[in-house]
Design a protein around this motif. Structure first.
Motif, PDB file in Angstrom:
ATOM      1  N   LYS A   1     -16.972  14.229   9.375  1.00 23.21           N
ATOM      2  CA  LYS A   1     -17.669  14.043  10.666  1.00 23.21           C
ATOM      3  C   LYS A   1     -19.020  14.756  10.707  1.00 23.21           C
ATOM      4  O   LYS A   1     -19.833  14.516  11.579  1.00 23.21           O
ATOM      5  CB  LYS A   1     -16.794  14.556  11.818  1.00 23.21           C
ATOM      6  N   PHE A   2     -19.227  15.693   9.770  1.00 23.65           N
ATOM      7  CA  PHE A   2     -20.510  16.411   9.695  1.00 23.65           C
ATOM      8  C   PHE A   2     -21.419  15.786   8.634  1.00 23.65           C
ATOM      9  O   PHE A   2     -22.398  16.389   8.221  1.00 23.65           O
ATOM     10  CB  PHE A   2     -20.271  17.891   9.405  1.00 23.65           C
ATOM     11  N   GLY A   3     -20.989  14.630   8.121  1.00 25.02           N
ATOM     12  CA  GLY A   3     -21.863  13.884   7.217  1.00 25.02           C
ATOM     13  C   GLY A   3     -21.549  14.030   5.739  1.00 25.02           C
ATOM     14  O   GLY A   3     -22.292  13.519   4.899  1.00 25.02           O
ATOM     15  N   VAL A   4     -20.456  14.737   5.382  1.00 23.70           N
ATOM     16  CA  VAL A   4     -20.110  14.844   3.955  1.00 23.70           C
ATOM     17  C   VAL A   4     -19.389  13.561   3.545  1.00 23.70           C
ATOM     18  O   VAL A   4     -18.321  13.250   4.075  1.00 23.70           O
ATOM     19  CB  VAL A   4     -19.208  16.075   3.682  1.00 23.70           C
ATOM     20  N   PRO A   5     -19.931  12.796   2.625  1.00 23.94           N
ATOM     21  CA  PRO A   5     -19.347  11.486   2.317  1.00 23.94           C
ATOM     22  C   PRO A   5     -18.099  11.584   1.432  1.00 23.94           C
ATOM     23  O   PRO A   5     -18.013  12.451   0.570  1.00 23.94           O
ATOM     24  CB  PRO A   5     -20.481  10.772   1.556  1.00 23.94           C
ATOM     25  N   GLY A   6     -17.137  10.684   1.680  1.00 28.72           N
ATOM     26  CA  GLY A   6     -15.993  10.509   0.780  1.00 28.72           C
ATOM     27  C   GLY A   6     -14.919  11.583   0.851  1.00 28.72           C
ATOM     28  O   GLY A   6     -13.843  11.435   0.279  1.00 28.72           O
ATOM     29  N   ILE A   7     -15.198  12.660   1.585  1.00 28.90           N
ATOM     30  CA  ILE A   7     -14.305  13.826   1.507  1.00 28.90           C
ATOM     31  C   ILE A   7     -12.980  13.593   2.247  1.00 28.90           C
ATOM     32  O   ILE A   7     -11.983  14.275   1.995  1.00 28.90           O
ATOM     33  CB  ILE A   7     -15.031  15.086   2.039  1.00 28.90           C
ATOM     34  N   GLN A   8     -12.960  12.587   3.127  1.00 26.87           N
ATOM     35  CA  GLN A   8     -11.740  12.350   3.918  1.00 26.87           C
ATOM     36  C   GLN A   8     -10.551  11.918   3.060  1.00 26.87           C
ATOM     37  O   GLN A   8      -9.421  11.991   3.491  1.00 26.87           O
ATOM     38  CB  GLN A   8     -11.993  11.341   5.057  1.00 26.87           C
ATOM     39  N   VAL A   9     -10.828  11.522   1.798  1.00 29.13           N
ATOM     40  CA  VAL A   9      -9.760  11.102   0.896  1.00 29.13           C
ATOM     41  C   VAL A   9      -8.834  12.278   0.551  1.00 29.13           C
ATOM     42  O   VAL A   9      -7.692  12.080   0.116  1.00 29.13           O
ATOM     43  CB  VAL A   9     -10.366  10.477  -0.397  1.00 29.13           C
ATOM     44  N   LEU A  10      -9.308  13.515   0.778  1.00 29.80           N
ATOM     45  CA  LEU A  10      -8.481  14.684   0.438  1.00 29.80           C
ATOM     46  C   LEU A  10      -7.199  14.742   1.261  1.00 29.80           C
ATOM     47  O   LEU A  10      -6.168  15.213   0.783  1.00 29.80           O
ATOM     48  CB  LEU A  10      -9.272  15.980   0.659  1.00 29.80           C
ATOM     49  N   LEU A  11      -7.255  14.274   2.510  1.00 30.03           N
ATOM     50  CA  LEU A  11      -6.062  14.381   3.364  1.00 30.03           C
ATOM     51  C   LEU A  11      -4.909  13.498   2.856  1.00 30.03           C
ATOM     52  O   LEU A  11      -3.784  13.992   2.693  1.00 30.03           O
ATOM     53  CB  LEU A  11      -6.407  14.085   4.822  1.00 30.03           C
ATOM     54  N   PRO A  12      -5.166  12.194   2.574  1.00 30.58           N
ATOM     55  CA  PRO A  12      -4.077  11.402   2.001  1.00 30.58           C
ATOM     56  C   PRO A  12      -3.534  11.978   0.696  1.00 30.58           C
ATOM     57  O   PRO A  12      -2.314  12.004   0.476  1.00 30.58           O
ATOM     58  CB  PRO A  12      -4.732  10.036   1.747  1.00 30.58           C
ATOM     59  N   ILE A  13      -4.433  12.498  -0.155  1.00 28.35           N
ATOM     60  CA  ILE A  13      -3.967  13.078  -1.428  1.00 28.35           C
ATOM     61  C   ILE A  13      -3.027  14.256  -1.140  1.00 28.35           C
ATOM     62  O   ILE A  13      -1.949  14.383  -1.723  1.00 28.35           O
ATOM     63  CB  ILE A  13      -5.174  13.534  -2.293  1.00 28.35           C
ATOM     64  N   ALA A  14      -3.445  15.118  -0.192  1.00 29.71           N
ATOM     65  CA  ALA A  14      -2.619  16.288   0.135  1.00 29.71           C
ATOM     66  C   ALA A  14      -1.266  15.868   0.709  1.00 29.71           C
ATOM     67  O   ALA A  14      -0.230  16.444   0.369  1.00 29.71           O
ATOM     68  CB  ALA A  14      -3.358  17.180   1.132  1.00 29.71           C
ATOM     69  N   LEU A  15      -1.273  14.846   1.567  1.00 28.85           N
ATOM     70  CA  LEU A  15      -0.002  14.412   2.168  1.00 28.85           C
ATOM     71  C   LEU A  15       0.948  13.878   1.092  1.00 28.85           C
ATOM     72  O   LEU A  15       2.149  14.161   1.122  1.00 28.85           O
ATOM     73  CB  LEU A  15      -0.258  13.354   3.251  1.00 28.85           C
ATOM     74  N   TRP A  16       0.404  13.142   0.137  1.00 25.98           N
ATOM     75  CA  TRP A  16       1.245  12.651  -0.958  1.00 25.98           C
ATOM     76  C   TRP A  16       1.800  13.819  -1.781  1.00 25.98           C
ATOM     77  O   TRP A  16       2.973  13.829  -2.170  1.00 25.98           O
ATOM     78  CB  TRP A  16       0.471  11.676  -1.858  1.00 25.98           C
ATOM     79  N   ILE A  17       0.953  14.828  -2.040  1.00 21.46           N
ATOM     80  CA  ILE A  17       1.414  15.990  -2.822  1.00 21.46           C
ATOM     81  C   ILE A  17       2.527  16.722  -2.070  1.00 21.46           C
ATOM     82  O   ILE A  17       3.565  17.080  -2.643  1.00 21.46           O
ATOM     83  CB  ILE A  17       0.226  16.951  -3.118  1.00 21.46           C
ATOM     84  N   VAL A  18       2.328  16.913  -0.765  1.00 25.97           N
ATOM     85  CA  VAL A  18       3.355  17.617   0.028  1.00 25.97           C
ATOM     86  C   VAL A  18       4.645  16.794   0.072  1.00 25.97           C
ATOM     87  O   VAL A  18       5.754  17.338  -0.039  1.00 25.97           O
ATOM     88  CB  VAL A  18       2.839  17.923   1.457  1.00 25.97           C
ATOM     89  N   ALA A  19       4.505  15.467   0.199  1.00 29.08           N
ATOM     90  CA  ALA A  19       5.700  14.607   0.268  1.00 29.08           C
ATOM     91  C   ALA A  19       6.504  14.697  -1.034  1.00 29.08           C
ATOM     92  O   ALA A  19       7.724  14.954  -1.014  1.00 29.08           O
ATOM     93  CB  ALA A  19       5.283  13.157   0.542  1.00 29.08           C
ATOM     94  N   VAL A  20       5.819  14.530  -2.158  1.00 33.54           N
ATOM     95  CA  VAL A  20       6.528  14.569  -3.451  1.00 33.54           C
ATOM     96  C   VAL A  20       7.062  15.980  -3.707  1.00 33.54           C
ATOM     97  O   VAL A  20       8.216  16.168  -4.129  1.00 33.54           O
ATOM     98  CB  VAL A  20       5.597  14.102  -4.605  1.00 33.54           C
ATOM     99  N   GLY A  21       6.230  16.990  -3.425  1.00 30.70           N
ATOM    100  CA  GLY A  21       6.647  18.383  -3.639  1.00 30.70           C
ATOM    101  C   GLY A  21       7.850  18.749  -2.785  1.00 30.70           C
ATOM    102  O   GLY A  21       8.757  19.457  -3.241  1.00 30.70           O
TER     103      GLY A  21
END
Ligand SMILES: CCCCCCCC/C=C\CCCCCCCC(=O)OC[C@H](COP(=O)(O)O[C@@H]1[C@H](O)[C@H](OP(=O)(O)O)[C@@H](O)[C@H](O)[C@H]1O)OC(=O)CCCCCCC/C=C\CCCCCCCC
Ligand SMILES: Nc1ccn([C@@H]2O[C@H](COP(=O)(O)O)[C@@H](O)[C@H]2O)c(=O)n1
Ligand SMILES: [Mg+2]
Ligand SMILES: [Mg+2]
Length: 224
Positions: free
Chosen positions: A169-189
């Protein structure tokens, strides 16, 4: 792992603050309750709106209350069964709000049913992981395993990712992909951790039942 290695560091850092709160007449229970309310507000107000940066900032401010309350109780020599129960029970409430907040975002404007399901899986599996230990201990087993992803890991992985994803939201591009990656890691972990704990409880209960049966003789058995 974090519980083992980071706790000592945070105990040192937070001890003066915990002492100050005690001098001001604040009780450990009040810290537990206010901390949980703050985490819930951060997660359920900001996350469903997609405000992950500000939500994470609010949650981070309040989530450390979980380390301060026990520290206060120990310093004051008033650790209690009630405090342990309140602390653990409200941990479950706070975790429900955090992963519920992610699920509400993906069910709404985040518009991604698959990630909504992953967030719900993180919520449910985290609660069950904690339950395995609580129930195992309640039937007299040591449950001598913590597993790959304990609560501290679930929180750090998902909150660091959410905070960084919020920078979108502050203009950093592409970084929002980190949340889905983290959720998948937490789910599998969490799934791996659940299996580790169930296998341990299965082994420990078989050993305890066998030892009890051997001590009591043939024809004996107990319900729990
Ligand atoms: C420009 C950058 C923007 C990015 C902003 C990011 C901001 C920072 C993001 C995240 C910070 C997250 C901090 C999370 C801290 C969590 C602390 C905490 O509360 O841990 C709780 C945990 C467990 O406590 P309990 O013993 O009370 O709970 C027991 C536990 O829940 C059991 O559950 P189970 O494991 O079984 O599932 C239950 O069984 C039991 O009932 C219950 O009693 O406490 C600990 O584990 C102690 C260790 C805490 C370690 C905290 C580490 C924080 C590390 C780093 C944060 C800084 C990150 C900075 C990121 C910067 C990114 C650029
Ligand atoms: N309101 C409270 C909260 C906690 N306790 C005691 O602290 C233990 C938990 O320690 P943390 O460092 O993980 O917060 C808990 O088991 C209680 O013994 C308390 O008495 N009152
Ligand atoms: Mg605590
Ligand atoms: Mg706690």
């Amino acid at each position: 792992m974090l519980n083992k290695y980071a706790r000592a560091f945070f105990t040192r850092v937070l001890t003066p603050f915990a002492a100050l709160l005690l001098r001001l007449g604040v009780s450990p229970d009040a810290v537990t309750l206010i901390g949980t309310a703050g985490v819930m507000a951060g997660a359920l107000v900001f996350f469903p709106m997609g405000e992950f940066f500000w939500g994470t900032i609010v949650i981070t401010i309040f989530v450390f209350s979980d380390l301060v309350d026990g520290n206060m109780a120990r310093q004051a020599g008033i650790s209690s069964r009630w405090g342990a129960f309140l602390d653990s029970t409200l941990d479950r409430v706070a975790d429900g709000a955090i992963f519920g907040g992610f699920a509400l975002w993906y069910a709404g404007n985040g518009d991604d049913n698959a990630l909504c399901a992953v967030a719900i899986f993180c919520l449910a599996s985290g609660q069950v992981v904690s339950y395995t230990k609580a129930r195992g201990e309640s039937i007299g087993l040591p449950v001598a395993v913590n597993g790959l992803v304990e609560r501290a890991e679930r929180l750090v992985i998902s909150l660091v990712a959410a905070g960084l994803a919020g920078l979108h939201k502050f203009g950093v591009p592409g970084i929002q992909v980190l949340l889905p990656i983290a959720l998948w890691i937490v789910a599998v972990g969490s799934l791996v951790t659940l299996v580790q704990r169930v296998v341990t409880v299965r082994r420990e209960s078989a050993e305890a039942d066998a030892a009890e049966a051997a001590a009591a003789g043939p024809g004996s058995g107990t319900d729990r």
